[in-house]
Write a protein that holds these residues in place. Structure first.
Motif, PDB file in Angstrom:
ATOM      1  N   ALA A 222      17.959 -10.315 -13.366  1.00 56.78           N
ATOM      2  CA  ALA A 222      17.841  -9.389 -14.492  1.00 56.78           C
ATOM      3  C   ALA A 222      18.805  -9.754 -15.621  1.00 56.78           C
ATOM      4  CB  ALA A 222      18.113  -7.963 -14.033  1.00 56.78           C
ATOM      5  N   PRO A 223      18.266  -9.954 -16.817  1.00 54.52           N
ATOM      6  CA  PRO A 223      19.142 -10.198 -17.967  1.00 54.52           C
ATOM      7  C   PRO A 223      19.997  -8.959 -18.261  1.00 54.52           C
ATOM      8  CG  PRO A 223      16.840 -10.657 -18.501  1.00 54.52           C
ATOM      9  CD  PRO A 223      16.869 -10.009 -17.169  1.00 54.52           C
ATOM     10  N   ARG A 224      21.190  -9.201 -18.785  1.00 55.17           N
ATOM     11  CA  ARG A 224      22.090  -8.099 -19.142  1.00 55.17           C
ATOM     12  C   ARG A 224      22.468  -8.229 -20.611  1.00 55.17           C
ATOM     13  NH1 ARG A 224      27.022  -7.303 -16.332  1.00 55.17           N
ATOM     14  NH2 ARG A 224      27.517  -9.358 -17.111  1.00 55.17           N
ATOM     15  N   PHE A 225      22.751  -7.081 -21.215  1.00 51.39           N
ATOM     16  CA  PHE A 225      23.115  -7.045 -22.624  1.00 51.39           C
ATOM     17  C   PHE A 225      24.328  -6.156 -22.812  1.00 51.39           C
ATOM     18  CE2 PHE A 225      18.688  -8.145 -22.575  1.00 51.39           C
ATOM     19  CZ  PHE A 225      18.578  -9.089 -23.582  1.00 51.39           C
ATOM     20  N   GLU A 226      25.060  -6.441 -23.888  1.00 49.79           N
ATOM     21  CA  GLU A 226      26.117  -5.534 -24.315  1.00 49.79           C
ATOM     22  C   GLU A 226      25.598  -4.811 -25.550  1.00 49.79           C
ATOM     23  OE1 GLU A 226      30.619  -6.258 -24.609  1.00 49.79           O
ATOM     24  OE2 GLU A 226      29.838  -6.567 -26.645  1.00 49.79           O
ATOM     25  N   ILE A 227      25.637  -3.491 -25.483  1.00 48.02           N
ATOM     26  CA  ILE A 227      25.174  -2.670 -26.598  1.00 48.02           C
ATOM     27  C   ILE A 227      26.413  -2.027 -27.206  1.00 48.02           C
ATOM     28  CG2 ILE A 227      23.759  -0.713 -27.308  1.00 48.02           C
ATOM     29  CD1 ILE A 227      22.066  -1.201 -24.809  1.00 48.02           C
ATOM     30  N   GLY A 228      26.605  -2.246 -28.489  1.00 50.42           N
ATOM     31  CA  GLY A 228      27.712  -1.620 -29.205  1.00 50.42           C
ATOM     32  C   GLY A 228      27.232  -0.361 -29.886  1.00 50.42           C
TER      33      GLY A 228
ATOM     34  N   ARG B 191      10.442   1.199 -22.128  1.00 48.18           N
ATOM     35  CA  ARG B 191      11.872   1.346 -21.833  1.00 48.18           C
ATOM     36  C   ARG B 191      12.348   0.031 -21.219  1.00 48.18           C
ATOM     37  NH1 ARG B 191      13.862   6.063 -18.010  1.00 48.18           N
ATOM     38  NH2 ARG B 191      13.127   7.282 -19.750  1.00 48.18           N
ATOM     39  N   VAL B 192      13.067  -0.749 -22.011  1.00 46.09           N
ATOM     40  CA  VAL B 192      13.462  -2.081 -21.558  1.00 46.09           C
ATOM     41  C   VAL B 192      14.931  -2.161 -21.137  1.00 46.09           C
ATOM     42  CG1 VAL B 192      11.658  -3.297 -22.818  1.00 46.09           C
ATOM     43  CG2 VAL B 192      13.831  -2.864 -23.931  1.00 46.09           C
ATOM     44  N   VAL B 193      15.753  -1.249 -21.614  1.00 46.91           N
ATOM     45  CA  VAL B 193      17.173  -1.269 -21.272  1.00 46.91           C
ATOM     46  C   VAL B 193      17.599   0.133 -20.893  1.00 46.91           C
ATOM     47  CG1 VAL B 193      19.503  -1.690 -22.139  1.00 46.91           C
ATOM     48  CG2 VAL B 193      17.647  -3.177 -22.854  1.00 46.91           C
ATOM     49  N   GLU B 194      18.374   0.241 -19.802  1.00 39.80           N
ATOM     50  CA  GLU B 194      18.935   1.538 -19.437  1.00 39.80           C
ATOM     51  C   GLU B 194      20.242   1.332 -18.698  1.00 39.80           C
ATOM     52  OE1 GLU B 194      16.429   3.808 -16.787  1.00 39.80           O
ATOM     53  OE2 GLU B 194      15.541   1.981 -16.045  1.00 39.80           O
ATOM     54  N   GLY B 195      21.075   2.363 -18.744  1.00 36.73           N
ATOM     55  CA  GLY B 195      22.359   2.264 -18.073  1.00 36.73           C
ATOM     56  C   GLY B 195      23.142   3.555 -18.169  1.00 36.73           C
ATOM     57  N   ALA B 196      24.345   3.511 -17.625  1.00 34.52           N
ATOM     58  CA  ALA B 196      25.252   4.663 -17.637  1.00 34.52           C
ATOM     59  C   ALA B 196      26.677   4.142 -17.691  1.00 34.52           C
ATOM     60  CB  ALA B 196      25.045   5.535 -16.405  1.00 34.52           C
TER      61      ALA B 196
ATOM     62  N   ALA C  15      34.400   6.576 -32.789  1.00 32.35           N
ATOM     63  CA  ALA C  15      34.873   5.645 -31.760  1.00 32.35           C
ATOM     64  C   ALA C  15      33.747   4.667 -31.449  1.00 32.35           C
ATOM     65  CB  ALA C  15      35.285   6.395 -30.501  1.00 32.35           C
ATOM     66  N   ASP C  16      34.132   3.422 -31.202  1.00 28.21           N
ATOM     67  CA  ASP C  16      33.173   2.405 -30.800  1.00 28.21           C
ATOM     68  C   ASP C  16      33.153   2.307 -29.287  1.00 28.21           C
ATOM     69  OD1 ASP C  16      32.454   1.775 -33.395  1.00 28.21           O
ATOM     70  OD2 ASP C  16      34.002   0.244 -33.588  1.00 28.21           O
ATOM     71  N   ILE C  17      31.949   2.201 -28.739  1.00 24.22           N
ATOM     72  CA  ILE C  17      31.759   2.108 -27.298  1.00 24.22           C
ATOM     73  C   ILE C  17      30.907   0.881 -27.023  1.00 24.22           C
ATOM     74  CG2 ILE C  17      30.734   3.219 -25.279  1.00 24.22           C
ATOM     75  CD1 ILE C  17      31.136   5.908 -26.680  1.00 24.22           C
ATOM     76  N   ASN C  18      31.362   0.034 -26.117  1.00 28.51           N
ATOM     77  CA  ASN C  18      30.576  -1.124 -25.685  1.00 28.51           C
ATOM     78  C   ASN C  18      30.050  -0.849 -24.284  1.00 28.51           C
ATOM     79  OD1 ASN C  18      30.859  -2.796 -27.970  1.00 28.51           O
ATOM     80  ND2 ASN C  18      32.930  -3.287 -27.324  1.00 28.51           N
ATOM     81  N   LEU C  19      28.742  -0.918 -24.136  1.00 23.64           N
ATOM     82  CA  LEU C  19      28.080  -0.636 -22.871  1.00 23.64           C
ATOM     83  C   LEU C  19      27.405  -1.890 -22.342  1.00 23.64           C
ATOM     84  CD1 LEU C  19      26.276   2.596 -24.071  1.00 23.64           C
ATOM     85  CD2 LEU C  19      28.387   2.502 -22.741  1.00 23.64           C
ATOM     86  N   THR C  20      27.432  -2.050 -21.045  1.00 26.27           N
ATOM     87  CA  THR C  20      26.698  -3.135 -20.409  1.00 26.27           C
ATOM     88  C   THR C  20      25.425  -2.553 -19.812  1.00 26.27           C
ATOM     89  OG1 THR C  20      28.748  -4.285 -19.894  1.00 26.27           O
ATOM     90  CG2 THR C  20      26.799  -4.933 -18.649  1.00 26.27           C
ATOM     91  N   ALA C  21      24.294  -3.138 -20.188  1.00 25.18           N
ATOM     92  CA  ALA C  21      23.010  -2.591 -19.756  1.00 25.18           C
ATOM     93  C   ALA C  21      22.155  -3.683 -19.126  1.00 25.18           C
ATOM     94  CB  ALA C  21      22.278  -1.990 -20.947  1.00 25.18           C
ATOM     95  N   ALA C  22      21.366  -3.274 -18.159  1.00 24.22           N
ATOM     96  CA  ALA C  22      20.436  -4.187 -17.500  1.00 24.22           C
ATOM     97  C   ALA C  22      19.039  -3.972 -18.065  1.00 24.22           C
ATOM     98  CB  ALA C  22      20.430  -3.935 -16.000  1.00 24.22           C
ATOM     99  N   VAL C  23      18.257  -5.029 -18.052  1.00 23.56           N
ATOM    100  CA  VAL C  23      16.894  -4.981 -18.569  1.00 23.56           C
ATOM    101  C   VAL C  23      15.937  -4.698 -17.424  1.00 23.56           C
ATOM    102  CG1 VAL C  23      15.067  -6.379 -19.605  1.00 23.56           C
ATOM    103  CG2 VAL C  23      17.393  -6.534 -20.463  1.00 23.56           C
ATOM    104  N   SER C  24      14.983  -3.819 -17.678  1.00 27.38           N
ATOM    105  CA  SER C  24      13.896  -3.588 -16.738  1.00 27.38           C
ATOM    106  C   SER C  24      12.896  -4.728 -16.924  1.00 27.38           C
ATOM    107  CB  SER C  24      13.223  -2.248 -17.018  1.00 27.38           C
ATOM    108  OG  SER C  24      11.987  -2.180 -16.359  1.00 27.38           O
TER     109      SER C  24
END
Length: 155
Positions: free
Chosen positions: A44-50, A76-81, A94-103
């Motif tokens: 599964a590809p992963r992304f960082e969402i800012g 729905r291609v990306v989801e996370g918590a 505030a800036d938040i960087n999240l790591t998300a996995a692709v469905s």
């Protein structure tokens, strides 16, 4: 007598909790500011969402957690918590960087839907649920936009 004191303390606690729930509370905004691929771990590809969270309220937001998803053309291609989030200052951001996995399944459906299309615009939707604690309801945010060669939105 002890029961009376316990009831009094409970009543004071409830009233003080109600006092913190302000009817003038404004919903914070969440903006996507970056979206970049990360080295994958497995298939599964992963992304960082800012994300940038803007708090228009006089009290700081102490976020306990957040869940989110990103859809492209209703897939729905990306989801996370995330649970380790910064405090958003009063009248601040505030800036938040999240790591998300692709469905993978939805991503493949999305790519399949692009085949043969002449328009290169893609609609995106970010949905986020911010948990600010037990006394306040979760803050739900949705941002929509278009991606494509005629738009400068970076995603």
């Amino acid at each position: 007598m002890k029961l009376h004191r316990i009831f009094l303390l409970l009543a004071v606690g409830i009233l003080s909790a109600c006092a913190t729930m302000k009817p003038s509370f404004e919903t914070p905004t969440v903006q996507v500011v970056s979206f970049r691929p990360l080295p994958s771990e497995g298939l599964a590809p992963r992304f960082e969402i800012g994300l940038r969270v803007v708090n228009p309220n006089p009290d700081a937001l102490k976020l306990r957690g957040m869940s989110y998803d990103v859809s492209l053309d209703d897939y729905r291609v990306v989801e996370g918590a995330a649970s380790e989030l910064p405090v958003v200052p009063a009248y601040g951001e505030a800036d938040i960087n999240l790591t998300a996995a692709v469905s993978l399944v939805d991503a493949m459906r999305f790519v399949n839907g692009l085949i043969g299309r002449t328009d290169r615009q893609v609609e995106y939707r970010l949905r986020a649920k911010l948990d600010v604690g037990a006394l306040l309801p979760a803050i739900r945010i949705e941002e929509k936009g278009l991606l494509g060669p005629r738009y400068e939105q970076a995603l």
